[in-house]
Motif scaffolding. Structure first.
Motif, PDB file in Angstrom:
ATOM      1  N   SER A   5       0.825  -1.207   0.000  1.00 58.48           N
ATOM      2  CA  SER A   5       0.000   0.000   0.000  1.00 58.48           C
ATOM      3  C   SER A   5       0.860   1.258   0.000  1.00 58.48           C
ATOM      4  O   SER A   5       0.537   2.234  -0.684  1.00 58.48           O
ATOM      5  CB  SER A   5      -0.919   0.017   1.220  1.00 58.48           C
ATOM      6  OG  SER A   5      -1.831  -1.052   1.154  1.00 58.48           O
ATOM      7  N   LYS A   6       1.956   1.243   0.754  1.00 60.49           N
ATOM      8  CA  LYS A   6       2.846   2.401   0.781  1.00 60.49           C
ATOM      9  C   LYS A   6       3.462   2.651  -0.589  1.00 60.49           C
ATOM     10  O   LYS A   6       3.557   3.794  -1.048  1.00 60.49           O
ATOM     11  CB  LYS A   6       3.958   2.197   1.808  1.00 60.49           C
ATOM     12  CG  LYS A   6       3.511   2.339   3.225  1.00 60.49           C
ATOM     13  CD  LYS A   6       4.679   2.152   4.181  1.00 60.49           C
ATOM     14  CE  LYS A   6       4.209   2.171   5.617  1.00 60.49           C
ATOM     15  NZ  LYS A   6       5.308   1.951   6.558  1.00 60.49           N
ATOM     16  N   ILE A   7       3.874   1.575  -1.265  1.00 52.98           N
ATOM     17  CA  ILE A   7       4.467   1.713  -2.598  1.00 52.98           C
ATOM     18  C   ILE A   7       3.430   2.259  -3.583  1.00 52.98           C
ATOM     19  O   ILE A   7       3.744   3.112  -4.415  1.00 52.98           O
ATOM     20  CB  ILE A   7       5.048   0.369  -3.069  1.00 52.98           C
ATOM     21  CG1 ILE A   7       6.278   0.019  -2.235  1.00 52.98           C
ATOM     22  CG2 ILE A   7       5.397   0.405  -4.553  1.00 52.98           C
ATOM     23  CD1 ILE A   7       6.827  -1.361  -2.483  1.00 52.98           C
ATOM     24  N   GLN A   8       2.188   1.798  -3.488  1.00 49.45           N
ATOM     25  CA  GLN A   8       1.143   2.299  -4.376  1.00 49.45           C
ATOM     26  C   GLN A   8       0.846   3.771  -4.124  1.00 49.45           C
ATOM     27  O   GLN A   8       0.673   4.540  -5.069  1.00 49.45           O
ATOM     28  CB  GLN A   8      -0.135   1.486  -4.215  1.00 49.45           C
ATOM     29  CG  GLN A   8      -0.078   0.158  -4.911  1.00 49.45           C
ATOM     30  CD  GLN A   8      -1.378  -0.608  -4.769  1.00 49.45           C
ATOM     31  OE1 GLN A   8      -2.113  -0.413  -3.806  1.00 49.45           O
ATOM     32  NE2 GLN A   8      -1.651  -1.473  -5.722  1.00 49.45           N
ATOM     33  N   VAL A   9       0.814   4.183  -2.880  1.00 52.30           N
ATOM     34  CA  VAL A   9       0.543   5.584  -2.555  1.00 52.30           C
ATOM     35  C   VAL A   9       1.691   6.467  -3.034  1.00 52.30           C
ATOM     36  O   VAL A   9       1.471   7.522  -3.644  1.00 52.30           O
ATOM     37  CB  VAL A   9       0.280   5.752  -1.045  1.00 52.30           C
ATOM     38  CG1 VAL A   9       0.265   7.214  -0.649  1.00 52.30           C
ATOM     39  CG2 VAL A   9      -1.028   5.084  -0.660  1.00 52.30           C
ATOM     40  N   ILE A  10       2.915   6.042  -2.791  1.00 57.41           N
ATOM     41  CA  ILE A  10       4.076   6.821  -3.249  1.00 57.41           C
ATOM     42  C   ILE A  10       4.100   6.888  -4.774  1.00 57.41           C
ATOM     43  O   ILE A  10       4.355   7.948  -5.358  1.00 57.41           O
ATOM     44  CB  ILE A  10       5.380   6.239  -2.674  1.00 57.41           C
ATOM     45  CG1 ILE A  10       5.429   6.463  -1.163  1.00 57.41           C
ATOM     46  CG2 ILE A  10       6.600   6.847  -3.344  1.00 57.41           C
ATOM     47  CD1 ILE A  10       6.528   5.718  -0.463  1.00 57.41           C
ATOM     48  N   VAL A  59      -4.266   8.755  -9.828  1.00 54.80           N
ATOM     49  CA  VAL A  59      -5.502   8.665  -9.048  1.00 54.80           C
ATOM     50  C   VAL A  59      -5.862   7.205  -8.789  1.00 54.80           C
ATOM     51  O   VAL A  59      -6.267   6.838  -7.679  1.00 54.80           O
ATOM     52  CB  VAL A  59      -6.648   9.406  -9.776  1.00 54.80           C
ATOM     53  CG1 VAL A  59      -7.986   9.118  -9.130  1.00 54.80           C
ATOM     54  CG2 VAL A  59      -6.372  10.898  -9.791  1.00 54.80           C
ATOM     55  N   GLY A  60      -5.686   6.353  -9.792  1.00 50.87           N
ATOM     56  CA  GLY A  60      -5.981   4.931  -9.605  1.00 50.87           C
ATOM     57  C   GLY A  60      -5.070   4.283  -8.580  1.00 50.87           C
ATOM     58  O   GLY A  60      -5.519   3.485  -7.749  1.00 50.87           O
ATOM     59  N   ALA A  61      -3.788   4.624  -8.624  1.00 50.79           N
ATOM     60  CA  ALA A  61      -2.848   4.051  -7.644  1.00 50.79           C
ATOM     61  C   ALA A  61      -3.147   4.552  -6.241  1.00 50.79           C
ATOM     62  O   ALA A  61      -3.096   3.775  -5.273  1.00 50.79           O
ATOM     63  CB  ALA A  61      -1.424   4.400  -8.044  1.00 50.79           C
ATOM     64  N   LEU A  62      -3.453   5.835  -6.113  1.00 54.53           N
ATOM     65  CA  LEU A  62      -3.814   6.349  -4.782  1.00 54.53           C
ATOM     66  C   LEU A  62      -5.093   5.714  -4.256  1.00 54.53           C
ATOM     67  O   LEU A  62      -5.172   5.355  -3.080  1.00 54.53           O
ATOM     68  CB  LEU A  62      -3.973   7.863  -4.830  1.00 54.53           C
ATOM     69  CG  LEU A  62      -2.704   8.689  -4.851  1.00 54.53           C
ATOM     70  CD1 LEU A  62      -3.033  10.163  -5.026  1.00 54.53           C
ATOM     71  CD2 LEU A  62      -1.916   8.491  -3.576  1.00 54.53           C
ATOM     72  N   TRP A  63      -6.069   5.546  -5.127  1.00 55.39           N
ATOM     73  CA  TRP A  63      -7.326   4.944  -4.716  1.00 55.39           C
ATOM     74  C   TRP A  63      -7.107   3.508  -4.262  1.00 55.39           C
ATOM     75  O   TRP A  63      -7.624   3.089  -3.222  1.00 55.39           O
ATOM     76  CB  TRP A  63      -8.318   5.016  -5.868  1.00 55.39           C
ATOM     77  CG  TRP A  63      -9.664   4.442  -5.538  1.00 55.39           C
ATOM     78  CD1 TRP A  63     -10.552   4.922  -4.629  1.00 55.39           C
ATOM     79  CD2 TRP A  63     -10.251   3.286  -6.106  1.00 55.39           C
ATOM     80  NE1 TRP A  63     -11.661   4.132  -4.612  1.00 55.39           N
ATOM     81  CE2 TRP A  63     -11.512   3.127  -5.505  1.00 55.39           C
ATOM     82  CE3 TRP A  63      -9.840   2.376  -7.070  1.00 55.39           C
ATOM     83  CZ2 TRP A  63     -12.353   2.070  -5.836  1.00 55.39           C
ATOM     84  CZ3 TRP A  63     -10.691   1.348  -7.395  1.00 55.39           C
ATOM     85  CH2 TRP A  63     -11.928   1.189  -6.790  1.00 55.39           C
ATOM     86  N   ALA A  64      -6.336   2.742  -5.023  1.00 58.47           N
ATOM     87  CA  ALA A  64      -6.080   1.343  -4.673  1.00 58.47           C
ATOM     88  C   ALA A  64      -5.233   1.247  -3.397  1.00 58.47           C
ATOM     89  O   ALA A  64      -5.506   0.391  -2.540  1.00 58.47           O
ATOM     90  CB  ALA A  64      -5.369   0.633  -5.809  1.00 58.47           C
ATOM     91  N   GLY A  65      -4.243   2.112  -3.259  1.00 52.62           N
ATOM     92  CA  GLY A  65      -3.392   2.069  -2.062  1.00 52.62           C
ATOM     93  C   GLY A  65      -4.134   2.458  -0.807  1.00 52.62           C
ATOM     94  O   GLY A  65      -3.944   1.866   0.263  1.00 52.62           O
ATOM     95  N   MET A  66      -4.999   3.451  -0.911  1.00 50.71           N
ATOM     96  CA  MET A  66      -5.749   3.881   0.265  1.00 50.71           C
ATOM     97  C   MET A  66      -6.871   2.888   0.620  1.00 50.71           C
ATOM     98  O   MET A  66      -7.231   2.750   1.782  1.00 50.71           O
ATOM     99  CB  MET A  66      -6.347   5.269   0.038  1.00 50.71           C
ATOM    100  CG  MET A  66      -5.297   6.338  -0.163  1.00 50.71           C
ATOM    101  SD  MET A  66      -4.165   6.459   1.215  1.00 50.71           S
ATOM    102  CE  MET A  66      -4.978   7.700   2.142  1.00 50.71           C
ATOM    103  N   ARG A  67      -7.394   2.222  -0.397  1.00 47.35           N
ATOM    104  CA  ARG A  67      -8.458   1.251  -0.141  1.00 47.35           C
ATOM    105  C   ARG A  67      -7.919   0.037   0.620  1.00 47.35           C
ATOM    106  O   ARG A  67      -8.609  -0.542   1.456  1.00 47.35           O
ATOM    107  CB  ARG A  67      -9.072   0.815  -1.462  1.00 47.35           C
ATOM    108  CG  ARG A  67     -10.356   0.047  -1.296  1.00 47.35           C
ATOM    109  CD  ARG A  67     -10.919  -0.345  -2.621  1.00 47.35           C
ATOM    110  NE  ARG A  67      -9.994  -1.319  -3.207  1.00 47.35           N
ATOM    111  CZ  ARG A  67     -10.105  -1.795  -4.421  1.00 47.35           C
ATOM    112  NH1 ARG A  67     -11.085  -1.384  -5.194  1.00 47.35           N
ATOM    113  NH2 ARG A  67      -9.260  -2.680  -4.876  1.00 47.35           N
ATOM    114  N   LYS A  68      -6.668  -0.350   0.326  1.00 42.44           N
ATOM    115  CA  LYS A  68      -6.085  -1.520   0.985  1.00 42.44           C
ATOM    116  C   LYS A  68      -5.653  -1.232   2.412  1.00 42.44           C
ATOM    117  O   LYS A  68      -5.506  -2.146   3.209  1.00 42.44           O
ATOM    118  CB  LYS A  68      -4.856  -1.998   0.197  1.00 42.44           C
ATOM    119  CG  LYS A  68      -5.219  -2.692  -1.082  1.00 42.44           C
ATOM    120  CD  LYS A  68      -3.985  -3.217  -1.761  1.00 42.44           C
ATOM    121  CE  LYS A  68      -4.321  -3.918  -3.050  1.00 42.44           C
ATOM    122  NZ  LYS A  68      -3.122  -4.412  -3.732  1.00 42.44           N
ATOM    123  N   SER A  69      -5.422   0.043   2.737  1.00 40.83           N
ATOM    124  CA  SER A  69      -4.923   0.347   4.089  1.00 40.83           C
ATOM    125  C   SER A  69      -6.031   0.341   5.111  1.00 40.83           C
ATOM    126  O   SER A  69      -7.168   0.307   4.876  1.00 40.83           O
ATOM    127  CB  SER A  69      -4.231   1.692   4.102  1.00 40.83           C
ATOM    128  OG  SER A  69      -5.126   2.727   3.764  1.00 40.83           O
TER     129      SER A  69
END
Length: 69
Positions: A5-10, A59-69
């Motif tokens: 999730s951290k890698i996706q958000v970054i 936006v897609g990466a942030l959405w996926a990273g935040m959804r998993k956290s």
């Protein structure tokens, strides 16, 4: 937040930064034959396309990273 999730958000933040860069530099000045010595603004549509691609990816990466956290 796990490592994935951290890698996706970054990665999403980096993609949005690149979209901002390409969006702000999508217009360039070139000499104009029509107006003599004046310079005309020309839109670089390749950079506009990169803005859209990196924007959607960010936006897609942030959405996926935040959804998993």
């Amino acid at each position: 937040m796990n490592k994935t999730s951290k890698i996706q958000v970054i990665g999403g933040i980096v993609c949005l930064a690149m979209a901002l860069y390409f969006g702000l530099n999508a217009t360039r000045r070139v000499p104009s034959d029509v107006y003599g010595n004046e310079r005309a603004a020309v839109t670089d549509w390749g950079r506009v396309a990169l803005t859209l691609v990196f924007g959607f990816a960010g936006v897609g990466a942030l959405w996926a990273g935040m959804r998993k956290s």
